[in-house]
Design a protein around this motif. Structure first.
Motif, PDB file in Angstrom:
ATOM      1  N   ASP A 255       0.843  -1.202   0.000  1.00 21.67           N
ATOM      2  CA  ASP A 255       0.000   0.000   0.000  1.00 21.67           C
ATOM      3  C   ASP A 255       0.876   1.249   0.000  1.00 21.67           C
ATOM      4  O   ASP A 255       2.042   1.229   0.420  1.00 21.67           O
ATOM      5  CB  ASP A 255      -0.906   0.025   1.232  1.00 21.67           C
ATOM      6  CG  ASP A 255      -2.024  -1.007   1.132  1.00 21.67           C
ATOM      7  OD1 ASP A 255      -2.243  -1.521   0.023  1.00 21.67           O
ATOM      8  OD2 ASP A 255      -2.655  -1.291   2.164  1.00 21.67           O
ATOM      9  N   SER A 256       0.289   2.342  -0.441  1.00 20.73           N
ATOM     10  CA  SER A 256       1.017   3.611  -0.440  1.00 20.73           C
ATOM     11  C   SER A 256       0.922   4.264   0.927  1.00 20.73           C
ATOM     12  O   SER A 256      -0.031   4.033   1.679  1.00 20.73           O
ATOM     13  CB  SER A 256       0.448   4.550  -1.511  1.00 20.73           C
ATOM     14  OG  SER A 256      -0.914   4.865  -1.224  1.00 20.73           O
ATOM     15  N   ILE A 257       1.926   5.081   1.248  1.00 19.26           N
ATOM     16  CA  ILE A 257       1.963   5.812   2.518  1.00 19.26           C
ATOM     17  C   ILE A 257       2.538   7.189   2.262  1.00 19.26           C
ATOM     18  O   ILE A 257       3.416   7.371   1.407  1.00 19.26           O
ATOM     19  CB  ILE A 257       2.792   5.044   3.571  1.00 19.26           C
ATOM     20  CG1 ILE A 257       2.633   5.688   4.945  1.00 19.26           C
ATOM     21  CG2 ILE A 257       4.267   4.980   3.170  1.00 19.26           C
ATOM     22  CD1 ILE A 257       3.225   4.844   6.063  1.00 19.26           C
ATOM     23  N   LYS A 258       2.001   8.168   2.952  1.00 19.55           N
ATOM     24  CA  LYS A 258       2.440   9.538   2.752  1.00 19.55           C
ATOM     25  C   LYS A 258       3.805   9.735   3.423  1.00 19.55           C
ATOM     26  O   LYS A 258       4.013   9.334   4.569  1.00 19.55           O
ATOM     27  CB  LYS A 258       1.422  10.503   3.342  1.00 19.55           C
ATOM     28  CG  LYS A 258       1.593  11.952   2.908  1.00 19.55           C
ATOM     29  CD  LYS A 258       0.562  12.856   3.567  1.00 19.55           C
ATOM     30  CE  LYS A 258      -0.844  12.560   3.069  1.00 19.55           C
ATOM     31  NZ  LYS A 258      -1.819  13.560   3.603  1.00 19.55           N
ATOM     32  N   ILE A 259       4.733  10.358   2.719  1.00 23.00           N
ATOM     33  CA  ILE A 259       6.077  10.596   3.251  1.00 23.00           C
ATOM     34  C   ILE A 259       6.488  12.042   3.000  1.00 23.00           C
ATOM     35  O   ILE A 259       5.855  12.748   2.195  1.00 23.00           O
ATOM     36  CB  ILE A 259       7.126   9.644   2.609  1.00 23.00           C
ATOM     37  CG1 ILE A 259       7.211   9.887   1.091  1.00 23.00           C
ATOM     38  CG2 ILE A 259       6.812   8.193   2.926  1.00 23.00           C
ATOM     39  CD1 ILE A 259       8.317   9.107   0.402  1.00 23.00           C
ATOM     40  N   LEU A 260       7.518  12.470   3.703  1.00 26.09           N
ATOM     41  CA  LEU A 260       8.139  13.772   3.483  1.00 26.09           C
ATOM     42  C   LEU A 260       9.503  13.547   2.855  1.00 26.09           C
ATOM     43  O   LEU A 260      10.288  12.737   3.346  1.00 26.09           O
ATOM     44  CB  LEU A 260       8.286  14.527   4.807  1.00 26.09           C
ATOM     45  CG  LEU A 260       7.015  15.110   5.407  1.00 26.09           C
ATOM     46  CD1 LEU A 260       7.285  15.597   6.831  1.00 26.09           C
ATOM     47  CD2 LEU A 260       6.478  16.248   4.550  1.00 26.09           C
ATOM     48  N   VAL A 261       9.793  14.279   1.797  1.00 22.64           N
ATOM     49  CA  VAL A 261      11.051  14.121   1.060  1.00 22.64           C
ATOM     50  C   VAL A 261      11.789  15.453   1.062  1.00 22.64           C
ATOM     51  O   VAL A 261      11.183  16.511   0.862  1.00 22.64           O
ATOM     52  CB  VAL A 261      10.790  13.658  -0.388  1.00 22.64           C
ATOM     53  CG1 VAL A 261      12.112  13.473  -1.138  1.00 22.64           C
ATOM     54  CG2 VAL A 261       9.984  12.367  -0.398  1.00 22.64           C
ATOM     55  N   SER A 262      13.093  15.385   1.307  1.00 23.45           N
ATOM     56  CA  SER A 262      13.899  16.605   1.331  1.00 23.45           C
ATOM     57  C   SER A 262      13.914  17.275  -0.032  1.00 23.45           C
ATOM     58  O   SER A 262      13.608  16.655  -1.059  1.00 23.45           O
ATOM     59  CB  SER A 262      15.327  16.290   1.775  1.00 23.45           C
ATOM     60  OG  SER A 262      15.957  15.420   0.844  1.00 23.45           O
ATOM     61  N   GLN A 263      14.279  18.537  -0.055  1.00 22.40           N
ATOM     62  CA  GLN A 263      14.280  19.300  -1.295  1.00 22.40           C
ATOM     63  C   GLN A 263      15.219  18.709  -2.338  1.00 22.40           C
ATOM     64  O   GLN A 263      14.961  18.780  -3.536  1.00 22.40           O
ATOM     65  CB  GLN A 263      14.660  20.756  -1.007  1.00 22.40           C
ATOM     66  CG  GLN A 263      13.688  21.481  -0.081  1.00 22.40           C
ATOM     67  CD  GLN A 263      12.276  21.547  -0.633  1.00 22.40           C
ATOM     68  OE1 GLN A 263      12.098  21.860  -1.813  1.00 22.40           O
ATOM     69  NE2 GLN A 263      11.285  21.258   0.191  1.00 22.40           N
ATOM     70  N   ASP A 264      16.320  18.093  -1.856  1.00 19.07           N
ATOM     71  CA  ASP A 264      17.253  17.483  -2.815  1.00 19.07           C
ATOM     72  C   ASP A 264      16.911  16.034  -3.123  1.00 19.07           C
ATOM     73  O   ASP A 264      17.592  15.387  -3.933  1.00 19.07           O
ATOM     74  CB  ASP A 264      18.692  17.583  -2.300  1.00 19.07           C
ATOM     75  CG  ASP A 264      18.892  16.906  -0.949  1.00 19.07           C
ATOM     76  OD1 ASP A 264      17.984  16.166  -0.507  1.00 19.07           O
ATOM     77  OD2 ASP A 264      19.944  17.114  -0.328  1.00 19.07           O
ATOM     78  N   GLY A 265      15.910  15.487  -2.456  1.00 21.92           N
ATOM     79  CA  GLY A 265      15.464  14.130  -2.718  1.00 21.92           C
ATOM     80  C   GLY A 265      16.325  13.042  -2.108  1.00 21.92           C
ATOM     81  O   GLY A 265      16.097  11.857  -2.366  1.00 21.92           O
ATOM     82  N   ASN A 266      17.301  13.412  -1.265  1.00 19.06           N
ATOM     83  CA  ASN A 266      18.225  12.423  -0.714  1.00 19.06           C
ATOM     84  C   ASN A 266      17.766  11.807   0.596  1.00 19.06           C
ATOM     85  O   ASN A 266      18.319  10.800   1.041  1.00 19.06           O
ATOM     86  CB  ASN A 266      19.605  13.060  -0.505  1.00 19.06           C
ATOM     87  CG  ASN A 266      20.279  13.410  -1.817  1.00 19.06           C
ATOM     88  OD1 ASN A 266      20.069  12.731  -2.829  1.00 19.06           O
ATOM     89  ND2 ASN A 266      21.079  14.472  -1.810  1.00 19.06           N
ATOM     90  N   SER A 267      16.813  12.387   1.269  1.00 16.48           N
ATOM     91  CA  SER A 267      16.340  11.835   2.534  1.00 16.48           C
ATOM     92  C   SER A 267      14.828  11.951   2.629  1.00 16.48           C
ATOM     93  O   SER A 267      14.213  12.811   1.974  1.00 16.48           O
ATOM     94  CB  SER A 267      17.004  12.547   3.724  1.00 16.48           C
ATOM     95  OG  SER A 267      16.711  13.933   3.710  1.00 16.48           O
TER      96      SER A 267
ATOM     97  N   CYS B 170      11.144  10.680   5.307  1.00 19.31           N
ATOM     98  CA  CYS B 170      10.578  10.045   6.483  1.00 19.31           C
ATOM     99  C   CYS B 170       9.069   9.980   6.321  1.00 19.31           C
ATOM    100  O   CYS B 170       8.498  10.615   5.422  1.00 19.31           O
ATOM    101  CB  CYS B 170      10.951  10.801   7.759  1.00 19.31           C
ATOM    102  SG  CYS B 170      10.146  12.420   7.925  1.00 19.31           S
ATOM    103  N   ILE B 171       8.410   9.221   7.177  1.00 13.69           N
ATOM    104  CA  ILE B 171       6.953   9.123   7.126  1.00 13.69           C
ATOM    105  C   ILE B 171       6.331  10.470   7.487  1.00 13.69           C
ATOM    106  O   ILE B 171       6.791  11.153   8.405  1.00 13.69           O
ATOM    107  CB  ILE B 171       6.452   8.034   8.093  1.00 13.69           C
ATOM    108  CG1 ILE B 171       6.905   6.663   7.605  1.00 13.69           C
ATOM    109  CG2 ILE B 171       4.933   8.062   8.219  1.00 13.69           C
ATOM    110  CD1 ILE B 171       6.561   5.546   8.568  1.00 13.69           C
ATOM    111  N   TYR B 172       5.286  10.846   6.778  1.00 10.59           N
ATOM    112  CA  TYR B 172       4.562  12.074   7.099  1.00 10.59           C
ATOM    113  C   TYR B 172       3.801  11.865   8.400  1.00 10.59           C
ATOM    114  O   TYR B 172       2.993  10.941   8.521  1.00 10.59           O
ATOM    115  CB  TYR B 172       3.591  12.416   5.973  1.00 10.59           C
ATOM    116  CG  TYR B 172       2.833  13.700   6.180  1.00 10.59           C
ATOM    117  CD1 TYR B 172       3.435  14.918   5.929  1.00 10.59           C
ATOM    118  CD2 TYR B 172       1.515  13.689   6.621  1.00 10.59           C
ATOM    119  CE1 TYR B 172       2.736  16.111   6.110  1.00 10.59           C
ATOM    120  CE2 TYR B 172       0.803  14.864   6.801  1.00 10.59           C
ATOM    121  CZ  TYR B 172       1.424  16.078   6.543  1.00 10.59           C
ATOM    122  OH  TYR B 172       0.736  17.250   6.728  1.00 10.59           O
ATOM    123  N   PRO B 173       4.046  12.698   9.430  1.00 15.11           N
ATOM    124  CA  PRO B 173       3.415  12.499  10.732  1.00 15.11           C
ATOM    125  C   PRO B 173       1.997  13.071  10.773  1.00 15.11           C
ATOM    126  O   PRO B 173       1.778  14.231  11.123  1.00 15.11           O
ATOM    127  CB  PRO B 173       4.353  13.261  11.677  1.00 15.11           C
ATOM    128  CG  PRO B 173       4.872  14.377  10.838  1.00 15.11           C
ATOM    129  CD  PRO B 173       4.976  13.844   9.431  1.00 15.11           C
TER     130      PRO B 173
END
Length: 262
Positions: free
Chosen positions: A230-242, A244-247
């Motif tokens: 299943d898909s899950i919402k995440i947060l991605v850094s501006q450069d795309g290198n890191s 984490c899960i969207y809280p």
């Protein structure tokens, strides 16, 4: 660029899901600080109980020889080493035609046991200070305890830095990360401490782009209705290198408005 609100409660939530690292970092710093304080008080207290002569080496090499009369021998009763106490030798000698009294602390039981009041002992004096030449000065030394406390403090600071570096990456993502989607690969639970359940969390492995990464969370509701794939919402850094899960819970509690997929 998005800049979401972050408070101490959020930082604490990210710290407590790493209970082992948090515990040892806190204990290392707390133990060292609690050790330094009583050691300092104890050394000051003991230091006041016996005399200390500075520049012993200089007096030994440059001082003038003189004979002194031993007027008192007193044990330092609050310090015991192998059943013996250090001794304070009080003696008098002539200096510029006047009687001068000095005290010197020693710990040489074999020598002091045979001393008695009235004995003549050789001394050296220089600039108003003196030392008996046949004895070494006793000093209360707890440097090894400071070394232990210093090492423990250093370990605590290193662990604190590791904890900070991990939390800081997530806080930066919380503040400025882009909301995107990842695909759940696996979910594993961390029980935390056995009795209190403090620090219980779960590691969610997810796929984003061509990478598989993981993020830790204590919001178990995130996966109640989700399974592998299943898909899950995440947060991605501006450069795309890191990432984490969207809280979700933190976002709603703090009024984050970015409730969409970028």
């Amino acid at each position: 660029m998005t800049d979401r609100k972050i408070n101490f409660k959020i930082i604490w939530q990210r710290a407590k899901i790493r209970p082992i690292l948090l515990l040892f970092a806190f204990q290392g710093i707390a133990f060292a600080l609690l050790l330094f304080l009583p050691m300092g008080l104890m050394i000051n207290s003991l230091g006041d109980s016996f005399p200390f002569v500075e520049n012993v080496e200089k007096i030994q090499s440059e001082g003038e020889n003189e004979n002194a009369v031993l007027t008192n021998i007193k044990g330092i009763n609050n310090i015991t080493i192998n059943g013996n106490n250090p001794q304070i030798l009080t003696y008098e000698f002539d200096f510029n035609g006047q009687k001068t009294e000095s005290k010197f602390s020693v710990f040489e039981p074999d020598k002091t046991d045979i001393l008695k009041t009235g004995d003549i002992i050789p001394i050296k004096h220089l600039n108003g200070q003196s030392i008996p030449t046949e004895f070494e000065q006793y000093t209360f030394n707890m440097d090894f305890m400071y070394y232990i406390a210093g090492v423990v403090l250093l370990i605590g600071l290193i662990l604190s830095y590791l904890l900070y570096s991990r939390i800081n990456k997530e806080i930066l993502l919380y503040k400025t990360g882009r909301i995107m989607e990842g695909k759940i690969v696996s979910i594993s639970h961390n029980k935390g401490f056995t009795f209190s359940k403090f620090g219980s969390s779960m590691d969610v492995h997810y796929e984003f782009g061509n990478n598989v990464t993981k993020s830790r969370t204590n919001n178990f509701a995130l996966t109640n209705n989700k399974s592998i794939g299943d898909s899950i919402k995440i947060l991605v850094s501006q450069d795309g290198n890191s990432s984490c899960i969207y809280p979700e819970l933190i976002a709603k509690t703090n009024g984050w408005k970015e409730n969409y997929i970028a």
